[in-house]
Design a protein around this motif. Structure first.
Motif, PDB file in Angstrom:
ATOM      1  N   ALA A 259      -0.969  19.161 -12.374  1.00  0.00           N
ATOM      2  CA  ALA A 259       0.036  18.131 -12.381  1.00  0.00           C
ATOM      3  C   ALA A 259      -0.066  17.555 -10.594  1.00  0.00           C
ATOM      4  N   LEU A 260       0.147  18.534  -9.814  1.00  0.00           N
ATOM      5  CA  LEU A 260       0.412  18.316  -8.524  1.00  0.00           C
ATOM      6  C   LEU A 260      -0.915  17.531  -8.186  1.00  0.00           C
ATOM      7  N   MET A 261      -2.292  17.699  -8.707  1.00  0.00           N
ATOM      8  CA  MET A 261      -3.262  17.001  -8.131  1.00  0.00           C
ATOM      9  C   MET A 261      -3.276  15.713  -8.747  1.00  0.00           C
ATOM     10  N   LEU A 262      -2.603  15.150  -9.480  1.00  0.00           N
ATOM     11  CA  LEU A 262      -2.263  13.742  -9.517  1.00  0.00           C
ATOM     12  C   LEU A 262      -1.747  12.993  -8.475  1.00  0.00           C
ATOM     13  N   LEU A 263      -0.619  13.665  -7.699  1.00  0.00           N
ATOM     14  CA  LEU A 263      -0.243  13.214  -6.476  1.00  0.00           C
ATOM     15  C   LEU A 263      -0.943  12.498  -5.427  1.00  0.00           C
ATOM     16  N   PRO A 264      -2.186  12.898  -4.853  1.00  0.00           N
ATOM     17  CA  PRO A 264      -2.936  12.494  -4.069  1.00  0.00           C
ATOM     18  C   PRO A 264      -3.677  11.081  -4.445  1.00  0.00           C
ATOM     19  N   PRO A 265      -4.380  11.037  -5.495  1.00  0.00           N
ATOM     20  CA  PRO A 265      -4.710   9.638  -5.878  1.00  0.00           C
ATOM     21  C   PRO A 265      -3.635   8.600  -5.822  1.00  0.00           C
ATOM     22  N   LEU A 266      -2.110   9.159  -6.587  1.00  0.00           N
ATOM     23  CA  LEU A 266      -1.261   7.998  -6.704  1.00  0.00           C
ATOM     24  C   LEU A 266      -0.912   7.764  -5.254  1.00  0.00           C
ATOM     25  N   ARG A 267      -0.707   8.588  -4.570  1.00  0.00           N
ATOM     26  CA  ARG A 267      -0.326   8.338  -2.982  1.00  0.00           C
ATOM     27  C   ARG A 267      -1.225   7.429  -2.372  1.00  0.00           C
TER      28      ARG A 267
ATOM     29  N   MET B 233      -3.604   5.345  -3.954  1.00  0.00           N
ATOM     30  CA  MET B 233      -4.004   4.035  -4.359  1.00  0.00           C
ATOM     31  C   MET B 233      -2.521   3.293  -4.924  1.00  0.00           C
ATOM     32  N   GLY B 234      -1.468   3.935  -4.799  1.00  0.00           N
ATOM     33  CA  GLY B 234      -0.337   3.230  -5.119  1.00  0.00           C
ATOM     34  C   GLY B 234       0.275   3.490  -6.491  1.00  0.00           C
ATOM     35  N   PRO B 235       1.203   2.758  -7.250  1.00  0.00           N
ATOM     36  CA  PRO B 235       1.570   2.902  -8.755  1.00  0.00           C
ATOM     37  C   PRO B 235       0.520   2.923  -9.439  1.00  0.00           C
ATOM     38  N   LEU B 236       0.421   3.641 -10.494  1.00  0.00           N
ATOM     39  CA  LEU B 236      -0.754   3.404 -11.429  1.00  0.00           C
ATOM     40  C   LEU B 236      -0.284   3.708 -13.037  1.00  0.00           C
ATOM     41  N   ARG B 237      -0.751   3.074 -13.771  1.00  0.00           N
ATOM     42  CA  ARG B 237      -0.604   3.437 -15.193  1.00  0.00           C
ATOM     43  C   ARG B 237      -1.041   4.670 -15.445  1.00  0.00           C
ATOM     44  N   VAL B 238      -0.639   5.429 -16.576  1.00  0.00           N
ATOM     45  CA  VAL B 238      -1.265   6.628 -16.709  1.00  0.00           C
ATOM     46  C   VAL B 238      -2.575   6.790 -17.389  1.00  0.00           C
ATOM     47  N   THR B 239      -2.890   5.793 -18.007  1.00  0.00           N
ATOM     48  CA  THR B 239      -4.360   5.513 -18.480  1.00  0.00           C
ATOM     49  C   THR B 239      -5.322   5.014 -17.213  1.00  0.00           C
ATOM     50  N   ASP B 240      -4.898   4.465 -16.301  1.00  0.00           N
ATOM     51  CA  ASP B 240      -5.619   4.212 -14.991  1.00  0.00           C
ATOM     52  C   ASP B 240      -5.862   5.554 -14.219  1.00  0.00           C
ATOM     53  N   LEU B 241      -4.678   6.364 -14.189  1.00  0.00           N
ATOM     54  CA  LEU B 241      -4.768   7.613 -13.410  1.00  0.00           C
ATOM     55  C   LEU B 241      -5.681   8.667 -14.253  1.00  0.00           C
ATOM     56  N   ALA B 242      -5.764   8.563 -15.307  1.00  0.00           N
ATOM     57  CA  ALA B 242      -6.443   9.576 -16.216  1.00  0.00           C
ATOM     58  C   ALA B 242      -8.027   9.030 -15.989  1.00  0.00           C
ATOM     59  N   GLU B 243      -8.327   7.647 -15.755  1.00  0.00           N
ATOM     60  CA  GLU B 243      -9.623   7.457 -15.558  1.00  0.00           C
ATOM     61  C   GLU B 243      -9.984   7.689 -14.336  1.00  0.00           C
ATOM     62  N   VAL B 244      -9.163   7.616 -13.190  1.00  0.00           N
ATOM     63  CA  VAL B 244      -9.527   8.092 -11.802  1.00  0.00           C
ATOM     64  C   VAL B 244      -9.828   9.455 -11.797  1.00  0.00           C
TER      65      VAL B 244
ATOM     66  N   GLY C 232       5.632  -6.117 -18.213  1.00  0.00           N
ATOM     67  CA  GLY C 232       6.884  -5.345 -18.436  1.00  0.00           C
ATOM     68  C   GLY C 232       7.077  -4.565 -19.324  1.00  0.00           C
ATOM     69  N   ARG C 233       6.289  -4.342 -20.548  1.00  0.00           N
ATOM     70  CA  ARG C 233       6.355  -3.360 -21.562  1.00  0.00           C
ATOM     71  C   ARG C 233       5.951  -2.059 -21.114  1.00  0.00           C
ATOM     72  N   ALA C 234       5.001  -2.107 -20.089  1.00  0.00           N
ATOM     73  CA  ALA C 234       4.261  -1.015 -19.501  1.00  0.00           C
ATOM     74  C   ALA C 234       4.932  -0.100 -18.366  1.00  0.00           C
ATOM     75  N   SER C 235       4.679   1.047 -18.069  1.00  0.00           N
ATOM     76  CA  SER C 235       5.183   1.533 -16.788  1.00  0.00           C
ATOM     77  C   SER C 235       4.054   1.949 -16.112  1.00  0.00           C
ATOM     78  N   ARG C 236       4.233   2.180 -14.747  1.00  0.00           N
ATOM     79  CA  ARG C 236       3.241   2.937 -13.799  1.00  0.00           C
ATOM     80  C   ARG C 236       4.073   4.214 -13.150  1.00  0.00           C
ATOM     81  N   LEU C 237       3.117   5.093 -12.705  1.00  0.00           N
ATOM     82  CA  LEU C 237       3.783   6.237 -12.044  1.00  0.00           C
ATOM     83  C   LEU C 237       3.730   6.058 -10.480  1.00  0.00           C
ATOM     84  N   ALA C 238       4.513   6.339  -9.912  1.00  0.00           N
ATOM     85  CA  ALA C 238       4.567   6.156  -8.416  1.00  0.00           C
ATOM     86  C   ALA C 238       5.025   7.514  -7.778  1.00  0.00           C
ATOM     87  N   VAL C 239       4.358   7.670  -6.616  1.00  0.00           N
ATOM     88  CA  VAL C 239       5.080   8.817  -5.946  1.00  0.00           C
ATOM     89  C   VAL C 239       6.348   8.748  -5.176  1.00  0.00           C
TER      90      VAL C 239
END
Length: 157
Positions: free
Chosen positions: A38-46, A48-59, A89-96
């Motif tokens: 889970a911690l390894m998700l933080l560097p790309p979020l940091r 690339m900025g906030p991402l949807r979970v689906t986009d983060l999964a793709e990355v 507005g119905r979707a959310s993004r994940l941000a560090v």
């Protein structure tokens, strides 16, 4: 053809991958409240900025359900937050969060400290040469993966 050398390289890469879990265990960044994966998700979020979970999964080349579970750990630990997606507005993004940035830094510092210890007997010129070659190798692998039409295998841990 460099078949013998390429075979040796493939064997060394396999050896490195097998050591992955032990390597992560040696990092000792302290308890950050989430699994290492889970911690390894933080560097790309940091980066690339906030991402949807689906986009983060793709990355990450991971299954969206796995990334969703890991994202929940990050949110629970206060290392990331969910925010509304301005495009939908119905979707959310994940941000560090600030704590997530600090966690990224702790993991990076632990990685550098461990590698500093491992490479203590190497001269700086050897480390630099290895780093340059490894960088070139990673660039070539990434370029090859971008041109390969097959879907990437998904991380499921």
């Amino acid at each position: 053809m460099h078949e013998q050398e390429t075979t040796r390289l493939a064997e060394e890469i396999t050896r490195l991958v097998r050591m992955g879990a032990r390597f992560r265990g040696m990092l000792k960044p302290g308890d950050l409240g989430a699994e290492f994966s889970a911690l390894m998700l933080l560097p790309p979020l940091r980066a690339m900025g906030p991402l949807r979970v689906t986009d983060l999964a793709e990355v990450k080349g991971a299954d969206p359900s796995t990334v969703s579970r890991q994202a929940a750990q990050l949110v629970k630990a206060g290392l990331a937050r969910r925010e509304a997606d301005p495009a939908d507005g119905r979707a959310s993004r994940l941000a560090v969060t600030e704590a997530g940035v600090a966690a990224c830094e702790r993991v990076r510092e632990a990685r550098v400290a461990m590698l500093t210890e491992v490479l203590a007997d190497w001269p700086a010129s050897r480390i630099a040469a290895f780093t340059d070659l490894f960088h070139d190798f990673n660039d070539e692998v990434e370029a090859h993966l971008r041109t390969d039409p097959g879907p990437p295998p998904r991380e499921t841990s």
